[in-house]
Motif scaffolding. Structure first.
Motif, PDB file in Angstrom:
ATOM      1  N   LYS A  52       0.811  -1.209   0.000  1.00  0.00           N
ATOM      2  CA  LYS A  52       0.000   0.000   0.000  1.00  0.00           C
ATOM      3  C   LYS A  52       0.847   1.262   0.000  1.00  0.00           C
ATOM      4  O   LYS A  52       0.474   2.289  -0.548  1.00  0.00           O
ATOM      5  CB  LYS A  52      -0.936   0.018   1.228  1.00  0.00           C
ATOM      6  CG  LYS A  52      -2.178  -0.818   1.063  1.00  0.00           C
ATOM      7  CD  LYS A  52      -3.244  -0.461   2.070  1.00  0.00           C
ATOM      8  CE  LYS A  52      -2.965  -1.056   3.426  1.00  0.00           C
ATOM      9  NZ  LYS A  52      -4.112  -0.888   4.357  1.00  0.00           N
ATOM     10  N   ASN A  79      -2.710  -0.292  -5.008  1.00  0.00           N
ATOM     11  CA  ASN A  79      -4.100  -0.630  -4.702  1.00  0.00           C
ATOM     12  C   ASN A  79      -4.757  -0.994  -6.026  1.00  0.00           C
ATOM     13  O   ASN A  79      -4.966  -0.135  -6.872  1.00  0.00           O
ATOM     14  CB  ASN A  79      -4.824   0.555  -4.052  1.00  0.00           C
ATOM     15  CG  ASN A  79      -4.156   1.000  -2.758  1.00  0.00           C
ATOM     16  OD1 ASN A  79      -3.334   1.907  -2.760  1.00  0.00           O
ATOM     17  ND2 ASN A  79      -4.509   0.364  -1.657  1.00  0.00           N
ATOM     18  N   TYR A 100      -1.111   6.618  -5.702  1.00  0.00           N
ATOM     19  CA  TYR A 100      -1.494   7.802  -4.918  1.00  0.00           C
ATOM     20  C   TYR A 100      -0.317   8.690  -4.548  1.00  0.00           C
ATOM     21  O   TYR A 100      -0.422   9.907  -4.529  1.00  0.00           O
ATOM     22  CB  TYR A 100      -2.209   7.379  -3.629  1.00  0.00           C
ATOM     23  CG  TYR A 100      -3.579   6.766  -3.839  1.00  0.00           C
ATOM     24  CD1 TYR A 100      -4.379   7.148  -4.911  1.00  0.00           C
ATOM     25  CD2 TYR A 100      -4.076   5.810  -2.966  1.00  0.00           C
ATOM     26  CE1 TYR A 100      -5.624   6.590  -5.115  1.00  0.00           C
ATOM     27  CE2 TYR A 100      -5.327   5.240  -3.146  1.00  0.00           C
ATOM     28  CZ  TYR A 100      -6.105   5.639  -4.223  1.00  0.00           C
ATOM     29  OH  TYR A 100      -7.342   5.081  -4.402  1.00  0.00           O
ATOM     30  N   GLN A 157      -7.077   9.914  -5.158  1.00  0.00           N
ATOM     31  CA  GLN A 157      -7.745   9.934  -3.856  1.00  0.00           C
ATOM     32  C   GLN A 157      -8.777  11.056  -3.882  1.00  0.00           C
ATOM     33  O   GLN A 157      -8.558  12.108  -4.493  1.00  0.00           O
ATOM     34  CB  GLN A 157      -6.739  10.189  -2.739  1.00  0.00           C
ATOM     35  CG  GLN A 157      -5.864   8.997  -2.415  1.00  0.00           C
ATOM     36  CD  GLN A 157      -4.909   9.276  -1.273  1.00  0.00           C
ATOM     37  OE1 GLN A 157      -4.356  10.367  -1.159  1.00  0.00           O
ATOM     38  NE2 GLN A 157      -4.696   8.295  -0.425  1.00  0.00           N
ATOM     39  N   SER A 209     -15.564   3.580  -4.465  1.00  0.00           N
ATOM     40  CA  SER A 209     -15.456   3.178  -3.064  1.00  0.00           C
ATOM     41  C   SER A 209     -14.144   2.462  -2.786  1.00  0.00           C
ATOM     42  O   SER A 209     -13.600   1.766  -3.649  1.00  0.00           O
ATOM     43  CB  SER A 209     -16.630   2.268  -2.707  1.00  0.00           C
ATOM     44  OG  SER A 209     -16.380   1.573  -1.506  1.00  0.00           O
ATOM     45  N   SER A 210     -13.653   2.614  -1.569  1.00  0.00           N
ATOM     46  CA  SER A 210     -12.436   1.900  -1.164  1.00  0.00           C
ATOM     47  C   SER A 210     -12.630   0.387  -1.248  1.00  0.00           C
ATOM     48  O   SER A 210     -11.667  -0.369  -1.382  1.00  0.00           O
ATOM     49  CB  SER A 210     -12.044   2.301   0.267  1.00  0.00           C
ATOM     50  OG  SER A 210     -13.081   1.977   1.181  1.00  0.00           O
ATOM     51  N   GLU A 211     -13.894  -0.057  -1.199  1.00  0.00           N
ATOM     52  CA  GLU A 211     -14.198  -1.496  -1.307  1.00  0.00           C
ATOM     53  C   GLU A 211     -13.869  -2.049  -2.693  1.00  0.00           C
ATOM     54  O   GLU A 211     -13.826  -3.267  -2.890  1.00  0.00           O
ATOM     55  CB  GLU A 211     -15.692  -1.742  -1.024  1.00  0.00           C
ATOM     56  CG  GLU A 211     -16.180  -1.264   0.330  1.00  0.00           C
ATOM     57  CD  GLU A 211     -15.709  -2.158   1.466  1.00  0.00           C
ATOM     58  OE1 GLU A 211     -15.241  -3.279   1.184  1.00  0.00           O
ATOM     59  OE2 GLU A 211     -15.809  -1.735   2.632  1.00  0.00           O
ATOM     60  N   LYS A 248      -7.481  -2.730   0.449  1.00  0.00           N
ATOM     61  CA  LYS A 248      -8.458  -1.654   0.576  1.00  0.00           C
ATOM     62  C   LYS A 248      -7.784  -0.397   1.136  1.00  0.00           C
ATOM     63  O   LYS A 248      -7.200  -0.431   2.224  1.00  0.00           O
ATOM     64  CB  LYS A 248      -9.576  -2.115   1.521  1.00  0.00           C
ATOM     65  CG  LYS A 248     -10.656  -1.081   1.763  1.00  0.00           C
ATOM     66  CD  LYS A 248     -11.676  -1.628   2.758  1.00  0.00           C
ATOM     67  CE  LYS A 248     -12.612  -0.523   3.241  1.00  0.00           C
ATOM     68  NZ  LYS A 248     -13.551  -1.017   4.263  1.00  0.00           N
ATOM     69  N   PRO A 249      -7.803   0.735   0.377  1.00  0.00           N
ATOM     70  CA  PRO A 249      -7.221   1.975   0.906  1.00  0.00           C
ATOM     71  C   PRO A 249      -8.096   2.568   2.008  1.00  0.00           C
ATOM     72  O   PRO A 249      -9.239   2.135   2.211  1.00  0.00           O
ATOM     73  CB  PRO A 249      -7.180   2.885  -0.318  1.00  0.00           C
ATOM     74  CG  PRO A 249      -8.243   2.364  -1.219  1.00  0.00           C
ATOM     75  CD  PRO A 249      -8.355   0.893  -0.962  1.00  0.00           C
ATOM     76  N   LYS A 250      -7.551   3.559   2.707  1.00  0.00           N
ATOM     77  CA  LYS A 250      -8.285   4.141   3.834  1.00  0.00           C
ATOM     78  C   LYS A 250      -9.392   5.082   3.387  1.00  0.00           C
ATOM     79  O   LYS A 250     -10.346   5.318   4.121  1.00  0.00           O
ATOM     80  CB  LYS A 250      -7.312   4.878   4.753  1.00  0.00           C
ATOM     81  CG  LYS A 250      -6.375   3.947   5.508  1.00  0.00           C
ATOM     82  CD  LYS A 250      -5.422   4.716   6.397  1.00  0.00           C
ATOM     83  CE  LYS A 250      -4.479   3.758   7.128  1.00  0.00           C
ATOM     84  NZ  LYS A 250      -3.479   4.483   7.949  1.00  0.00           N
ATOM     85  N   ASP A 269     -11.868   6.843  -0.066  1.00  0.00           N
ATOM     86  CA  ASP A 269     -12.430   6.587  -1.391  1.00  0.00           C
ATOM     87  C   ASP A 269     -11.648   7.342  -2.463  1.00  0.00           C
ATOM     88  O   ASP A 269     -10.813   8.208  -2.167  1.00  0.00           O
ATOM     89  CB  ASP A 269     -13.901   7.021  -1.421  1.00  0.00           C
ATOM     90  CG  ASP A 269     -14.784   6.156  -0.525  1.00  0.00           C
ATOM     91  OD1 ASP A 269     -14.354   5.033  -0.184  1.00  0.00           O
ATOM     92  OD2 ASP A 269     -15.878   6.606  -0.153  1.00  0.00           O
ATOM     93  N   SER A 270     -11.934   6.999  -3.703  1.00  0.00           N
ATOM     94  CA  SER A 270     -11.264   7.625  -4.837  1.00  0.00           C
ATOM     95  C   SER A 270     -12.283   8.334  -5.720  1.00  0.00           C
ATOM     96  O   SER A 270     -13.490   8.134  -5.591  1.00  0.00           O
ATOM     97  CB  SER A 270     -10.518   6.568  -5.659  1.00  0.00           C
ATOM     98  OG  SER A 270      -9.516   5.952  -4.886  1.00  0.00           O
TER      99      SER A 270
END
Length: 287
Positions: free
Chosen positions: A23, A28, A121, A144, A180-182, A187-189, A191-192
């Motif tokens: 990460k 990601n 990122y 991000q 969504s981060s999902e 999984k990032p902390k 959303d994008s």
């Protein structure tokens, strides 16, 4: 096919090659097939297009881009990951991808006309500034969410930044969709957001933009200070004067319009005003 199938494909490939994603390196990987297809469709690709992709990973975007575009220039810094992508391209019998295993910040990009990337990122800012040095038709880029907000930051807002001031003269910025981060592994902390950049007609020359860029960089290192103090504190970016010489030059200015701007806070100055100041002060400070 379902989103789960892209997730499963990705995990199977990573397991097969014994890859653990980092990460901290911005690794990601997108595992949402619908979002992937949506991102590609935003670019309206044809066989006339040459696409630049930064941070290809194992080819989640790359392989599908290659099916729609005339050529893909794919840049991946991680050698192991680049080798996996190379093998996947051979398996898929795809021969219109130029794979470059290098740091995207350090290479000169071959000729392209569109950019489509899920950007690592940690290089979002420098790679975006690098894009501005190239001519292209459009860019569809994933950032991000907070970074994307700053791209369109309004003067005086918390999102107003060097980034928004730089983009002002170069590109129209359109927010296309949130992701969504999902939709990633790991999984990032946060959303994008997927953003579309469309270059504007050149409102200023390359030389003017270079000076403007330096002044913007100098100012936004001190975004809450008054412009006079911000420029003095970041003088090394815009001129070769020492602090005393810089103060003397600025204090000797008799142009009332410039004097009024120097009293404003950085956060409150419009890009057009930065351009005016950069032109005028560049002449004064280089005398």
């Amino acid at each position: 096919m379902t989103n789960e199938s892209l997730s499963k494909t990705t995990k199977n490939i990573l397991n097969r090659y014994g890859i653990t994603l980092n990460k901290n390196l911005g690794q990601n990987y997108l595992i949402d097939r619908n979002k992937r297809d949506q991102i590609i469709n935003f670019a309206n690709l044809t066989k006339d297009d040459v696409v630049l992709e930064i941070g290809t990973g194992i080819g989640t975007l790359t392989i599908e881009l290659a099916k729609k575009a005339g050529k893909v220039i794919a840049i991946e810094q991680d050698t192991k990951i680049a080798n996996i992508l190379s093998e996947r391209l051979k398996e898929e019998k795809i021969d219109n991808v130029e794979l470059i295993n290098d740091d995207a910040l350090n290479v000169d990009f071959p000729k392209f006309n569109k950019i489509i990337s899920n950007l690592p990122y940690q290089i979002s800012s420098p790679i975006t500034f690098k894009f501005l040095n190239y001519d292209f038709d459009l860019a569809v880029l994933m950032y991000q969410k907070e970074f994307a907000s700053r791209m369109n930051g309004k003067v005086g807002s918390k999102d107003y930044s060097r980034l928004s001031a730089m983009l002002y003269f170069k590109c129209d910025v359109e927010t296309l969709t949130d992701v969504s981060s999902e939709s990633f592994i790991p999984k990032p902390k946060i959303d994008s957001t997927v953003v579309k950049l469309t270059p504007k007609e050149n409102k200023i020359s390359k030389d003017e933009f270079k000076v403007y860029s330096n002044y913007t960089k100098a100012l936004f290192q001190h975004r809450n200070k008054k412009i006079r103090n911000a420029l003095i504190d970041s003088r090394h970016i815009i001129c070769n004067l020492d602090k005393k010489e810089m103060k003397n030059k600025i204090n000797s200015i008799e142009n009332e319009e410039i004097e009024e701007y120097l009293k404003k806070r950085v956060i409150a100055i419009e890009p057009e005003e930065i351009l005016f100041l950069s032109k005028e002060l560049n002449l004064i400070l280089s005398e």
